[in-house]
Design an enzyme around this catalytic site. Structure first.
Site, short mmCIF file in Angstrom:
data_model
loop_
_atom_site.label_atom_id
_atom_site.label_comp_id
_atom_site.label_asym_id
_atom_site.label_seq_id
_atom_site.Cartn_x
_atom_site.Cartn_y
_atom_site.Cartn_z
N ASP A 106 0.46 -1.21 0.36
CA ASP A 106 0.52 -0.39 -0.18
C ASP A 106 0.86 1.46 -0.01
O ASP A 106 1.50 1.54 1.03
CB ASP A 106 -1.15 -0.23 1.34
CG ASP A 106 -1.80 1.67 1.67
OD1 ASP A 106 -2.45 1.56 2.69
OD2 ASP A 106 -1.85 1.95 0.56
N ASP A 289 -1.65 6.14 -5.59
CA ASP A 289 -1.82 4.81 -4.17
C ASP A 289 -2.16 3.27 -4.80
O ASP A 289 -3.28 3.47 -5.28
CB ASP A 289 -2.55 5.14 -3.60
CG ASP A 289 -3.51 4.58 -1.61
OD1 ASP A 289 -4.05 5.17 -1.95
OD2 ASP A 289 -2.37 3.83 -2.26
#
Ligand SMILES: C[C@@H](SC(=N)N)c1ccc(Cl)cc1
Length: 401
Positions: A106, A289
């Site tokens: 992440d 992201d």
């Protein structure tokens, strides 16, 4: 993982410079500079290579044995990124204290947290759990607590243990063992935790923030970078320490990154809908992201996009734009750093929302309430992305896949 993850919590050497004596033959003077102990190289050969590099202009050349020893100490590696259903997230096998867990990498958060033997069984059933008692060294009094904007979250205690990602080893990585996780994590039994790749400034460990895996190993990597090569409905990869030129076409365009919010934050420029690559307008402040599923953009951009989709409309019950699953979706083109990248229309037909499979949810949604745009997996699986700290300030690179 979640349609998007937000985090309230997140929105979050003694190097002795010494040229080898034989290099100084015939020279009258040389200096030995003692620097503060803050920068401690993990590897002697790497430290020496750093010194030779420093004096290369003065003619310093590293002896072959130092070069080869340093080469041996330099790391790089590749790990598969396996998509969950609908590419909701991509899970990568990571060994933590010798146990293999599948983690969501992440770039929008900075905690490496795992389901553990400390997680109540009511919350961890179906997950592979990390057992810190094998080789973990507890960091007494250290805790962590992360919360995401979709209401999910996790919390726990902290250990130091060996973590290996695609052969790249962090011998003493902060491993955040969950003592509690929220229901959305419990129910996603393929996901055994997260490996944060944002900047360590938004790590949630208290009383002392811990480094991400990338920050922990960065100084030992051949190059201080990692790349993301995510794919639609297929296994992609994260590479650490090198750029695999076979994974992209054309050239990589780099853009500057601001790290003040802890994200890989950049500016996206104009966009266009359909086949024209001539872009206009400005998307503005954005983050890259991998931990967010969709592509969240300014309302004006989103309105302009779905205007080109017959029957598309914002559905407040669904919390986003939906359309007939049989709709033909136009491409979405975005200008970043002067290069234009295309998200195929088919990628923007994200997933059905009804059992009949007639109504589908859009991969592009509005960034309302977020404060910036999020170039999540819908975009990242359309490009090859480089998360680069090889230069004086971090930068992002993108190329066509
Ligand atoms: C950076 C992502 S969260 C993540 N990728 N762990 C994010 C931050 C804030 C909002 Cl409001 C929504 C999403």
């Amino acid at each position: 993982m979640h349609s998007f993850l937000t985090s309230a919590a997140l929105v979050a050497s003694a190097t002795v410079s010494l040229a080898a004596p034989h290099e100084l033959v015939g020279r009258s003077t040389f200096s030995v500079e003692q620097v503060a102990a803050g920068k401690v190289f993990k590897s002697g050969p790497l430290a020496m290579m750093n010194t030779y590099a420093k004096y290369a202009k003065a003619g310093a050349v590293a002896p072959a044995d130092v070069t080869s020893a340093a080469a041996a100490a330099v790391q790089s590696g590749q790990v598969a990124a396996n998509p969950e259903a609908y590419d909701e997230s991509y899970l990568c096998p990571v060994t933590v204290g010798g146990q293999t867990l599948n983690l969501d990498f992440d770039t929008g958060s900075a905690d490496l947290w795992v389901f553990s033997t400390l997680t109540p069984s009511s919350e961890s059933t179906g997950h592979t759990t990390y057992n810190p008692s094998t080789s973990g060294k507890i960091k007494s009094g250290y805790t962590w607590d992360i919360s995401y904007g979709d209401g999910s979250g996790a919390a726990g205690t902290v250990y130091a243990d060996k973590v290996v990602v695609g052969g790249v080893t962090a011998t003493s990585q902060a491993v955040e063992a969950a003592t509690s996780v929220s229901s959305t994590f419990t129910s996603d039994t393929a996901n055994d935790g997260l490996l944060g790749l944002a900047f360590s400034t938004i790590n949630t460990v208290s009383p002392t923030k811990q480094t991400t895996f990338f920050d922990t190993v960065k100084s030992t990597l051949a190059k201080a970078l990692f790349t993301a090569d995510l794919k639609k409905g297929a296994a992609g990869a994260y590479d650490f320490g090198y750029i695999d030129t076979s994974k992209y076409t054309g050239s990589i365009t780099y853009v500057p990154v601001t790290t003040s919010n802890g994200f890989w934050e950049f500016t996206a420029a104009g966009y266009s809908v359909g086949t024209s690559k001539t872009t206009s307008g400005s998307i503005g402040d954005s983050i890259a992201d991998t931990g967010t599923t969709l592509l969240y953009l300014p309302t004006a951009t989103v309105t302009a996009y779905y205007k080109q989709v017959t029957g598309a409309a914002y559905n407040s019950a669904q919390g986003g734009y939906i359309f007939s699953c049989s709709a033909t979706l136009p491409n979405f083109n975005v200008n970043i750093g002067g290069a234009v990248y295309t998200v195929p229309g088919s990628y923007i037909n994200y997933a059905p929302i009804n059992t009949a499979g007639t109504q589908c949810f859009g991969g592009i949604q509005a960034n309302t309430g977020i404060g910036f745009s999020i170039f999540g997996d819908i975009f990242l699986k359309s490009v090859f992305a480089v998360f680069d700290e090889t230069t004086s300030s971090p930068r992002l690179g993108f190329a066509e896949q």
